[in-house]
Design a protein around this motif. Sequence first.
Motif, short mmCIF file in Angstrom:
data_model
loop_
_atom_site.label_atom_id
_atom_site.label_comp_id
_atom_site.label_asym_id
_atom_site.label_seq_id
_atom_site.Cartn_x
_atom_site.Cartn_y
_atom_site.Cartn_z
N THR A 1 0.91 -1.15 -0.04
CA THR A 1 -0.10 -0.02 0.08
C THR A 1 0.76 1.31 0.05
O THR A 1 1.92 1.12 0.04
CB THR A 1 -0.88 -0.12 1.27
N GLU A 2 0.20 2.43 -0.05
CA GLU A 2 1.00 3.72 -0.23
C GLU A 2 1.64 3.94 0.98
O GLU A 2 2.72 4.84 1.07
CB GLU A 2 0.16 5.00 -0.62
N THR A 3 1.38 3.33 2.19
CA THR A 3 1.93 3.79 3.50
C THR A 3 2.82 2.88 3.94
O THR A 3 3.63 3.07 5.05
CB THR A 3 1.07 3.79 4.63
N GLN A 4 3.29 1.62 3.08
CA GLN A 4 4.11 0.64 3.50
C GLN A 4 5.59 1.08 2.78
O GLN A 4 5.51 1.27 1.36
CB GLN A 4 3.79 -0.67 3.32
N ARG A 5 6.65 0.98 3.43
CA ARG A 5 7.91 0.93 2.66
C ARG A 5 8.71 -0.60 2.79
O ARG A 5 8.53 -1.28 3.75
CB ARG A 5 8.72 1.93 3.46
#
Length: 109
Positions: free
Chosen positions: A28-32
């Motif tokens: 997702t956009e919040t995971q790196r």
Amino acid sequence: MKATLAAFGIAVAVALGVGGCASSNSKTETQRSAGEFTDDAAITAKVKSAIASDVGARTAANVNVDTYRGVVQLSGFADSKDQMERAAKAAGKVTGVKSVKNDLRLKSS
């Protein structure tokens, strides 16, 4: 009655197990990724060093640096507007920095 409860319990357990297998592993956009996290940590260290070199160690000690996917956010306090601007400029020169959000505040006298 016990057989019905046992059958119901097994059905619930199976349904939950199958539901767990259906979960997505997509990013997702919040995971790196681990690599992105490491890159951001390296950028943060380089920005702190650049601020200490260009503006001074005292200013660098009062500036918090957070990096997320190459976007650097500066927060904390500076003694003058010149220090605020120089800190942002120093951060922007660091390799890997995509943009700088300068949230530094001027110390009240």
